[in-house]
Design a protein around this motif. Structure first.
Motif, PDB file in Angstrom:
ATOM      1  N   ILE A 503       1.027  -1.185  -0.017  1.00 16.01           N
ATOM      2  CA  ILE A 503       0.099   0.025  -0.116  1.00 16.01           C
ATOM      3  C   ILE A 503       0.935   1.222   0.004  1.00 16.01           C
ATOM      4  CG2 ILE A 503      -1.496   1.260   1.227  1.00 16.01           C
ATOM      5  CD1 ILE A 503      -2.995  -1.220   2.188  1.00 16.01           C
ATOM      6  N   GLY A 504       0.612   2.089  -0.870  1.00 20.69           N
ATOM      7  CA  GLY A 504       1.151   3.452  -1.183  1.00 20.69           C
ATOM      8  C   GLY A 504       2.275   3.343  -2.324  1.00 20.69           C
ATOM      9  N   ASP A 505       2.808   2.070  -2.872  1.00 18.20           N
ATOM     10  CA  ASP A 505       3.672   1.973  -3.756  1.00 18.20           C
ATOM     11  C   ASP A 505       3.048   2.297  -5.098  1.00 18.20           C
ATOM     12  OD1 ASP A 505       5.818   1.088  -1.986  1.00 18.20           O
ATOM     13  OD2 ASP A 505       5.195  -1.066  -2.303  1.00 18.20           O
ATOM     14  N   SER A 506       3.926   2.892  -6.011  1.00 11.00           N
ATOM     15  CA  SER A 506       3.340   3.052  -7.374  1.00 11.00           C
ATOM     16  C   SER A 506       3.731   1.763  -8.264  1.00 11.00           C
ATOM     17  CB  SER A 506       3.971   4.410  -7.893  1.00 11.00           C
ATOM     18  OG  SER A 506       3.215   5.392  -7.139  1.00 11.00           O
ATOM     19  N   PHE A 507       3.257   1.799  -9.416  1.00 12.99           N
ATOM     20  CA  PHE A 507       3.691   0.967 -10.456  1.00 12.99           C
ATOM     21  C   PHE A 507       3.150   1.461 -11.798  1.00 12.99           C
ATOM     22  CE2 PHE A 507      -0.241  -0.720  -9.047  1.00 12.99           C
ATOM     23  CZ  PHE A 507      -1.028  -0.994 -10.302  1.00 12.99           C
ATOM     24  N   ALA A 508       3.703   0.691 -12.903  1.00 16.22           N
ATOM     25  CA  ALA A 508       3.064   1.089 -14.491  1.00 16.22           C
ATOM     26  C   ALA A 508       2.439  -0.212 -14.918  1.00 16.22           C
ATOM     27  CB  ALA A 508       4.262   1.382 -14.889  1.00 16.22           C
ATOM     28  N   LEU A 509       1.420  -0.153 -15.483  1.00 18.64           N
ATOM     29  CA  LEU A 509       0.889  -1.194 -16.242  1.00 18.64           C
ATOM     30  C   LEU A 509       1.230  -0.892 -17.502  1.00 18.64           C
ATOM     31  CD1 LEU A 509      -0.762  -4.042 -15.482  1.00 18.64           C
ATOM     32  CD2 LEU A 509      -2.830  -2.556 -16.250  1.00 18.64           C
ATOM     33  N   ASN A 510       1.762  -1.481 -18.421  1.00 15.64           N
ATOM     34  CA  ASN A 510       1.974  -1.394 -19.848  1.00 15.64           C
ATOM     35  C   ASN A 510       1.187  -2.639 -20.640  1.00 15.64           C
ATOM     36  OD1 ASN A 510       4.938   0.077 -20.007  1.00 15.64           O
ATOM     37  ND2 ASN A 510       4.994  -1.419 -18.171  1.00 15.64           N
ATOM     38  N   ILE A 511       0.149  -1.835 -21.367  1.00 14.22           N
ATOM     39  CA  ILE A 511      -0.969  -2.666 -22.100  1.00 14.22           C
ATOM     40  C   ILE A 511      -0.497  -2.806 -23.354  1.00 14.22           C
ATOM     41  CG2 ILE A 511      -3.303  -2.708 -22.807  1.00 14.22           C
ATOM     42  CD1 ILE A 511      -3.839  -0.417 -20.731  1.00 14.22           C
ATOM     43  N   LEU A 512      -0.255  -4.235 -23.687  1.00  8.14           N
ATOM     44  CA  LEU A 512       0.321  -4.688 -24.933  1.00  8.14           C
ATOM     45  C   LEU A 512      -0.633  -4.835 -26.128  1.00  8.14           C
ATOM     46  CD1 LEU A 512       2.449  -7.775 -23.865  1.00  8.14           C
ATOM     47  CD2 LEU A 512       3.191  -5.371 -23.653  1.00  8.14           C
ATOM     48  N   SER A 513      -0.103  -4.562 -27.380  1.00  7.08           N
ATOM     49  CA  SER A 513      -0.922  -4.350 -28.536  1.00  7.08           C
ATOM     50  C   SER A 513      -1.063  -5.832 -29.209  1.00  7.08           C
ATOM     51  CB  SER A 513      -0.328  -3.466 -29.666  1.00  7.08           C
ATOM     52  OG  SER A 513      -0.572  -3.783 -31.026  1.00  7.08           O
ATOM     53  N   GLU A 514      -2.129  -6.230 -29.715  1.00  2.00           N
ATOM     54  CA  GLU A 514      -2.137  -7.610 -30.538  1.00  2.00           C
ATOM     55  C   GLU A 514      -1.132  -7.516 -31.810  1.00  2.00           C
ATOM     56  OE1 GLU A 514      -6.117  -8.225 -31.948  1.00  2.00           O
ATOM     57  OE2 GLU A 514      -6.025  -6.413 -33.688  1.00  2.00           O
ATOM     58  N   LYS A 515      -0.648  -6.514 -32.110  1.00  2.00           N
ATOM     59  CA  LYS A 515       0.330  -6.475 -33.184  1.00  2.00           C
ATOM     60  C   LYS A 515       1.712  -6.912 -32.924  1.00  2.00           C
ATOM     61  CE  LYS A 515      -2.251  -3.968 -36.669  1.00  2.00           C
ATOM     62  NZ  LYS A 515      -2.357  -2.630 -37.332  1.00  2.00           N
ATOM     63  N   ASP A 516       1.986  -6.366 -31.688  1.00  2.00           N
ATOM     64  CA  ASP A 516       3.423  -6.372 -31.052  1.00  2.00           C
ATOM     65  C   ASP A 516       3.584  -6.811 -29.710  1.00  2.00           C
ATOM     66  OD1 ASP A 516       4.391  -4.658 -33.302  1.00  2.00           O
ATOM     67  OD2 ASP A 516       3.141  -3.091 -32.623  1.00  2.00           O
ATOM     68  N   PHE A 517       2.994  -8.099 -29.312  1.00  2.00           N
ATOM     69  CA  PHE A 517       3.039  -8.371 -27.932  1.00  2.00           C
ATOM     70  C   PHE A 517       4.028  -9.467 -27.871  1.00  2.00           C
ATOM     71  CE2 PHE A 517      -0.063 -11.429 -29.943  1.00  2.00           C
ATOM     72  CZ  PHE A 517       0.501 -12.529 -29.395  1.00  2.00           C
ATOM     73  N   LYS A 518       4.481 -10.214 -29.071  1.00  2.00           N
ATOM     74  CA  LYS A 518       5.296 -11.310 -28.967  1.00  2.00           C
ATOM     75  C   LYS A 518       6.724 -11.089 -28.238  1.00  2.00           C
ATOM     76  CE  LYS A 518       3.208 -13.721 -32.774  1.00  2.00           C
ATOM     77  NZ  LYS A 518       3.405 -14.350 -34.227  1.00  2.00           N
ATOM     78  N   GLU A 519       7.297 -10.041 -28.518  1.00  2.00           N
ATOM     79  CA  GLU A 519       8.584  -9.549 -27.997  1.00  2.00           C
ATOM     80  C   GLU A 519       8.408  -9.399 -26.550  1.00  2.00           C
ATOM     81  OE1 GLU A 519      12.679  -9.507 -27.217  1.00  2.00           O
ATOM     82  OE2 GLU A 519      11.656 -10.070 -29.365  1.00  2.00           O
ATOM     83  N   PRO A 520       7.664  -8.845 -25.739  1.00  2.00           N
ATOM     84  CA  PRO A 520       7.651  -8.295 -24.608  1.00  2.00           C
ATOM     85  C   PRO A 520       7.138  -9.556 -23.975  1.00  2.00           C
ATOM     86  CG  PRO A 520       5.928  -7.011 -25.486  1.00  2.00           C
ATOM     87  CD  PRO A 520       6.753  -7.735 -26.464  1.00  2.00           C
ATOM     88  N   LEU A 521       6.235 -10.551 -24.724  1.00  2.00           N
ATOM     89  CA  LEU A 521       5.678 -11.841 -23.949  1.00  2.00           C
ATOM     90  C   LEU A 521       6.850 -12.559 -23.692  1.00  2.00           C
ATOM     91  CD1 LEU A 521       3.350 -13.528 -23.222  1.00  2.00           C
ATOM     92  CD2 LEU A 521       3.190 -14.252 -25.681  1.00  2.00           C
ATOM     93  N   LYS A 522       7.826 -12.942 -24.808  1.00  2.00           N
ATOM     94  CA  LYS A 522       8.876 -13.849 -24.764  1.00  2.00           C
ATOM     95  C   LYS A 522       9.907 -13.305 -23.609  1.00  2.00           C
ATOM     96  CE  LYS A 522      12.854 -15.490 -27.413  1.00  2.00           C
ATOM     97  NZ  LYS A 522      13.326 -15.395 -28.669  1.00  2.00           N
TER      98      LYS A 522
END
Length: 600
Positions: A503-522
């Motif tokens: 509680i109190g911590d920050s984070f980022a949520l990077n929403i992936l694209s259906e065209k370019d998700f393979k590299e971050p997924l790997k």
């Protein structure tokens, strides 16, 4: 009643004073700094140290003397008591004993001559070992005669003028000298480490039952869980007393719903006492540094479904040690190096492990040192020659670990726990019916049709050498509120990044694209080695609060954790969205499709 003159001595070291009864005072030393030994596990709320003063005729009883960092304030307070009330003697009553507290007592004994220490029998052993032992963490060293010692062998009653104290030894693996004090007239329990929380609170007690629940559960998970059986037994014993107030060593007092609080402490411990695999964590720790390494490893292991049994071999019989070794599915053994050697109890415990341990079970070794690390070399050579298989490279840390190292140690512990679970699953089963059912169960097949956005959660915490980063692939994500804009994310308990989502911590949520998700997924589905940089080789950007945006994201959101709820093998985190942006307006969100709700 006359007031004692207590001044604020520095910005980061304040004092609060509470009158419990006539001649019975609590002085709380407040520390708002976050980088302190043992606070590797804090929630960045600082900490506090509660010391209690009781005047009895010409004697001043001091319960839980503080660590050396508070020494100047402490001596000033004692001087005020002596000058105002014409006192002549001091009786230190302490169960929590470490080198810093010994340094405090030694400095006080130079100025105030008639001094006694009251402690348990294991506490006497610790004090005797530490009194004239040079701590490599401390520059100053001087020899001084050990004061008179009053040993509490079982329980001890002290009847003073208007105070009635019962001193109760509560030895645990982490704190073998443990000693709690119950005051009958006020029905107050001075509970030492048990029930504590690292909070720099200026208020005597918590405002309500749930105001500090997360902090106390966090303290429990970090330091109490490896000795849960002992803690449950202590709690059940304490619950039989008539108690109106619990005053722990750290944090505010507890005065609300005490029965419910005791039940929680017992439940937390019983939840860990299962038929799951077990690890025997065997150690000795001269200055607390080796114990700190063990605590971090245990915390990481506890994120999996593996139970840790903490065994301080200095205060554990050989019969108990042998039983623990026989029942364990893996072993961890740690030692400090003192004068170029391992302590005698570790050498003895090593011999027992070599004689009784199963070579098919994984082992890990760890230790701290000041100038050399011969004890770790001894553990490594003897276990290797004995045919044991190491699960990770020996851990060697000079003095105490910093926050990034603690994070790495937790990850090593989690990896170790996962190996134990994987090995346990390979054991022959009487029937595979349960496994087949889980794959074909209609409700789980239906649950698998619940889909979520495919995202990468990133988190960064701390500055410079204390900066810690983490990341995980996330698909159990959903919008949770309109006003304020909020979202919920489910995070498995064994995820390394979970510790950065308090509680109190920050984070980022990077929403992936259906065209370019393979590299971050790997990248983010592969297992990371403990301490490995999740972002090495990629050009990251930062949010306004310096959270990490990864390339090829469709959009990003920055959020702050507001609530956490424990849900089975996951934490559900609710976070308020602070910032965000669309990076690819012409793309659709990548979605995670599953055939079953039994796994990701």
């Amino acid at each position: 009643m006359s007031e004692i003159n207590i001044s604020l001595l520095s910005e980061n070291q304040n004092l609060s004073k509470f009158e419990i009864a006539d001649n019975f005072t609590c002085i709380r030393f407040l520390d708002r700094q976050k980088e302190r030994f043992e606070l590797e596990f804090n929630l960045e709320k600082g900490t506090s140290f509660n010391t209690f003063f009781i005047r009895n005729n010409e004697e001043l009883l001091i319960i839980h003397p503080p660590e050396k960092q508070y020494l100047n304030s402490f001596i000033e307070i004692i001087s005020n008591f002596f000058n105002q009330y014409k006192l002549k003697k001091i009786n230190f009553i302490s169960g929590h004993i470490n080198p810093q507290i010994i340094e405090t007592i030694k400095n006080v004994s130079k100025r105030f001559q008639d001094l006694t220490i009251t402690c348990s029998n294991p506490g006497f052993k610790l004090i005797s070992e530490l009194w004239n032992q040079r701590n490599p963490n401390l520059e100053e060293f001087f020899e001084i005669q050990l004061p008179k010692i009053n040993i509490v062998k079982k329980e001890l009653n002290l009847e003073l003028s208007n105070i009635s104290l019962e001193l109760i030894p509560i030895p645990t693996a982490r704190w073998p000298g443990g000693l709690i004090i119950y005051e009958r007239n006020q029905e107050i329990l001075l509970s030492e480490k048990i029930f504590s929380a690292h909070i720099a609170s200026e208020y005597w007690s918590e405002t309500n039952r749930i105001s500090t629940e997360i902090d106390r559960k966090h303290f429990y998970d970090c330091l109490m869980a490896p000795m849960s059986n002992q803690v449950v037994s202590i709690t059940e014993k304490i619950a039989d007393y008539d108690i109106k107030t619990i005053a722990p060593l750290h944090g505010p007092a507890i005065e609300y719903s005490l029965k419910s609080f005791f039940n929680d402490y017992i439940r937390w411990g019983e939840n860990l006492s299962t038929n799951n695999p077990k690890i025997a964590l065997i150690y000795a720790s001269a200055y607390g540094n080796t114990a700190s390494i063990g605590d971090a490893l245990a915390k990481g292991i506890n994120r999996t479904s593996v139970e840790v049994e903490s065994i301080n071999c200095e205060f554990t019989s050989n019969d108990v040690l042998i039983k623990s070794i026989h029942n364990a599915d893996g072993y961890l053994i740690g030692s400090p190096t003192l004068g170029g050697h391992a302590p005698t109890p570790i050498v003895s415990a090593l011999g027992t492990l070599l004689a009784e341990g199963n070579r098919d079970k994984p082992v890990g070794i760890f230790g701290s040192f000041g100038w050399s690390g011969e004890a770790i070399d001894l553990l490594e050579s003897k276990l290797k020659d004995g045919g044991f298989q190491f699960s990770f490279d020996p851990i060697r840390i000079k003095f105490s670990p910093n926050k990034p190292k603690i994070k790495e140690l937790e990850e090593i512990g989690t990896h170790f726990g996962r190996k134990i679970i994987k090995k346990a699953k390979k054991k022959p089963r009487k029937s595979d019916t349960g496994m087949i059912t889980s794959k074909t169960d209609p409700k789980l097949q239906a649950l698998g049709r619940v889909i979520g956005s495919l995202c990468v959660l990133t988190a960064s915490k701390g500055k410079d050498e204390n900066n810690i980063k983490g990341a995980m692939l996330a698909s159990w994500v959903s919008q949770a509120s309109f006003s304020p804009p909020g979202l919920s994310i489910a995070v498995a308990k064994d995820r390394s990044v979970e510790s950065l989502l308090q509680i109190g911590d920050s984070f980022a949520l990077n929403i992936l694209s259906e065209k370019d998700f393979k590299e971050p997924l790997k990248r983010f589905t592969k297992p990371f080695s403990p301490g490995e940089d999740r972002f090495e080789g990629i050009n990251i950007e930062l949010t306004p609060n310096e959270q990490i945006i990864i390339p090829n994201s469709l959009a990003w959101l920055e959020a702050a954790v507001k609530e956490r709820m424990e849900c089975g093998d996951h934490w559900v985190i609710y976070a308020e969205v602070l910032h965000g942006n669309i990076l690819k307006s012409d793309c659709l969100t990548a979605v995670h499709h599953r055939k079953t709700g039994a796994n990701y």
